[in-house]
Design a protein around this motif. Sequence first.
Motif, PDB file in Angstrom:
ATOM      1  N   ARG A  92       0.839  -1.188   0.000  1.00 50.56           N
ATOM      2  CA  ARG A  92       0.000   0.000   0.000  1.00 50.56           C
ATOM      3  C   ARG A  92       0.877   1.241   0.000  1.00 50.56           C
ATOM      4  NH1 ARG A  92      -3.576  -2.145   5.156  1.00 50.56           N
ATOM      5  NH2 ARG A  92      -5.097  -3.410   4.005  1.00 50.56           N
ATOM      6  N   MET A  93       0.572   2.183  -0.861  1.00 50.71           N
ATOM      7  CA  MET A  93       1.214   3.489  -0.802  1.00 50.71           C
ATOM      8  C   MET A  93       0.202   4.455  -0.214  1.00 50.71           C
ATOM      9  SD  MET A  93       3.243   5.801  -3.655  1.00 50.71           S
ATOM     10  CE  MET A  93       4.719   4.780  -3.508  1.00 50.71           C
ATOM     11  N   LEU A  94       0.494   4.965   0.975  1.00 54.35           N
ATOM     12  CA  LEU A  94      -0.422   5.829   1.703  1.00 54.35           C
ATOM     13  C   LEU A  94      -0.122   7.294   1.402  1.00 54.35           C
ATOM     14  CD1 LEU A  94      -0.263   3.978   5.158  1.00 54.35           C
ATOM     15  CD2 LEU A  94      -1.777   3.518   3.217  1.00 54.35           C
ATOM     16  N   HIS A  95      -1.157   8.054   1.096  1.00 53.73           N
ATOM     17  CA  HIS A  95      -1.037   9.478   0.796  1.00 53.73           C
ATOM     18  C   HIS A  95      -1.671  10.256   1.943  1.00 53.73           C
ATOM     19  CE1 HIS A  95      -0.324   8.872  -3.707  1.00 53.73           C
ATOM     20  NE2 HIS A  95      -0.672   7.667  -3.283  1.00 53.73           N
ATOM     21  N   SER A 141       3.955   7.260   1.938  1.00 50.50           N
ATOM     22  CA  SER A 141       4.747   6.248   2.637  1.00 50.50           C
ATOM     23  C   SER A 141       4.266   4.882   2.175  1.00 50.50           C
ATOM     24  CB  SER A 141       4.594   6.382   4.156  1.00 50.50           C
ATOM     25  OG  SER A 141       3.226   6.259   4.542  1.00 50.50           O
ATOM     26  N   VAL A 142       5.117   3.880   2.274  1.00 52.08           N
ATOM     27  CA  VAL A 142       4.818   2.554   1.744  1.00 52.08           C
ATOM     28  C   VAL A 142       4.746   1.539   2.878  1.00 52.08           C
ATOM     29  CG1 VAL A 142       5.707   0.643   0.337  1.00 52.08           C
ATOM     30  CG2 VAL A 142       5.825   2.996  -0.517  1.00 52.08           C
ATOM     31  N   ILE A 148      -3.674   4.500  -1.433  1.00 55.46           N
ATOM     32  CA  ILE A 148      -4.765   4.783  -0.493  1.00 55.46           C
ATOM     33  C   ILE A 148      -4.607   6.192   0.059  1.00 55.46           C
ATOM     34  CG2 ILE A 148      -6.004   4.034   1.577  1.00 55.46           C
ATOM     35  CD1 ILE A 148      -4.781   1.298   1.296  1.00 55.46           C
ATOM     36  N   TRP A 149      -5.708   6.920   0.070  1.00 61.05           N
ATOM     37  CA  TRP A 149      -5.781   8.220   0.731  1.00 61.05           C
ATOM     38  C   TRP A 149      -6.714   8.061   1.934  1.00 61.05           C
ATOM     39  CZ3 TRP A 149      -5.286   7.378  -4.393  1.00 61.05           C
ATOM     40  CH2 TRP A 149      -4.385   8.151  -5.122  1.00 61.05           C
ATOM     41  N   PRO A 150      -6.217   7.625   3.092  1.00 58.69           N
ATOM     42  CA  PRO A 150      -7.088   7.392   4.251  1.00 58.69           C
ATOM     43  C   PRO A 150      -7.454   8.713   4.934  1.00 58.69           C
ATOM     44  CG  PRO A 150      -4.817   6.872   4.809  1.00 58.69           C
ATOM     45  CD  PRO A 150      -4.812   7.272   3.362  1.00 58.69           C
ATOM     46  N   THR A 165      -4.769   2.695   9.085  1.00 59.31           N
ATOM     47  CA  THR A 165      -3.469   2.729   8.413  1.00 59.31           C
ATOM     48  C   THR A 165      -2.690   3.998   8.755  1.00 59.31           C
ATOM     49  OG1 THR A 165      -4.597   3.605   6.450  1.00 59.31           O
ATOM     50  CG2 THR A 165      -4.091   1.256   6.465  1.00 59.31           C
ATOM     51  N   LYS A 166      -3.373   5.038   9.226  1.00 65.52           N
ATOM     52  CA  LYS A 166      -2.687   6.295   9.553  1.00 65.52           C
ATOM     53  C   LYS A 166      -2.092   6.264  10.957  1.00 65.52           C
ATOM     54  CE  LYS A 166      -6.373   9.004   8.811  1.00 65.52           C
ATOM     55  NZ  LYS A 166      -6.305   9.178  10.227  1.00 65.52           N
ATOM     56  N   ARG A 167      -2.503   5.317  11.760  1.00 65.46           N
ATOM     57  CA  ARG A 167      -2.145   5.332  13.181  1.00 65.46           C
ATOM     58  C   ARG A 167      -0.807   4.643  13.431  1.00 65.46           C
ATOM     59  NH1 ARG A 167      -7.804   4.232  16.465  1.00 65.46           N
ATOM     60  NH2 ARG A 167      -9.119   5.701  15.288  1.00 65.46           N
ATOM     61  N   TRP A 168      -0.106   5.146  14.423  1.00 65.37           N
ATOM     62  CA  TRP A 168       1.177   4.558  14.765  1.00 65.37           C
ATOM     63  C   TRP A 168       0.995   3.136  15.275  1.00 65.37           C
ATOM     64  CZ3 TRP A 168       2.164   2.587  19.543  1.00 65.37           C
ATOM     65  CH2 TRP A 168       1.320   2.987  20.587  1.00 65.37           C
TER      66      TRP A 168
END
Length: 459
Positions: free
Chosen positions: A99-102, A109-110, A230-232, A385-388
Amino acid sequence: MSQGAILTDANGRQEAGDDRRRRRVAIVGAGLVGSLAALNFARMGNHVDLYEYREDIRHALVVQGRSINLALSQRGRRALAAVGLEEKVLATAIPMRGRMLHNIKGITSVVLYDPCNNQCLYSVGRRQLNEVLLDACDKFPNIQCHFEHKLTAANLREGSMEFRNPKDEVISAGADLIVGCDGAFSSVRQQLVRLPGFNYSQEYIETGYLELCIPSKLGDFQMPANYLHIWPRDSFMMIALPNQDKSFTVTLSMPFEVFATIQSKEQLLDFFRKNFQDALPLIGEEQLIKDFFKTRPQHLVSIKCRPYHYADKALILGDAAHAMVPYYGQGMNAGMEDVTLLTGILDKQLPLDQALAQFTESRWQDAFAICDLAMYNYVEMRDLTKRWSFRLRKWLDTMLFRLFPGWIPLYNSVSFSSMPYSQCIANRKWQDQLLKRVSGATLFGLILAAGAIYAKRFI
């Protein structure tokens, strides 16, 4: 195949003994699962009539219905390999390694799917895959395709059906076994619902989706191709899968109440500038406005039911049996796995009613499980996916998987193995329990150590 099973090749030649009665099998729905099922039944020596209410997609300029891109994983690959089509499909599929997160600022980030074994998902086009399967069906003389035949009535007990064609003519047909592969709003399932003992439930989620597109530029992708993007955004998200023509199919998933707040071009552009600033120039303002307002957000439904059969007369597979929201990428894969499991059971040469009953009993719990997992993964993709804590758990799973191969992370067990879906959930639960015990013991040890150090100061 077991000894004595009827098996024919693409030329209809029989390869084994003829101790199984050939049946006339009617498959309703010539989509991915239906065409795959047709191949498997034909290979067993049955005569197959494959019915589809749409025109032949190989001749259609525009294919109606959902066109969300598909993520092919292990279960689907296994089913395609069984009919000799895996290599052909993978030859044009696009590997997605993670997943590539935007984030909200456009910084990416990957998160790799499988850092240990480098396994990946494959982006495949729904139409292209369907065409490959239908072309394979054409090679079997015992498969007859009937396009533009809409099922209007059926008597499962008698094995009779009525279809209507574009000329509004009624076509009567019969079969020894009727197999419904006709999707979430299955006409065959509607007949099963009328029979005593059939349990059925459906749930519409408060989230809808719209399909957008990031076109190619100068003949190339505008973003890195080998990822699911993904743009979460907490309560909503956007995802993008790569296509063979260098474009990306983009799916915007949001609560209907959020869609309802966007009524004008200005509101739409402001919304994207605020939430998807890096995607807006890739889509293009004019194209975004055109695609967003040309259709309404589509509904998503999750369906659970059982049994999947009626005596030795009828059966449902794929979305007709277990429609799910698309956020685990397992709808197609689970449907294809249905065919794999059914073929293995039929191979035992049990009486057909016993074989179909065994399929239901061996499948329904796993079908319920993947429907639940698909719901969960939507929350994970849009928010977690955004959370640490998600990143920490992903890192921990990867480390433990490297050290202890028996520690299979949830996503790996679902996407890169044939582990039953219910076992995937059970596997995750014992992992969670173990980590809680270890973390609890570690915390307790730290408290004791801190207490000892504090006490020494006063001795």
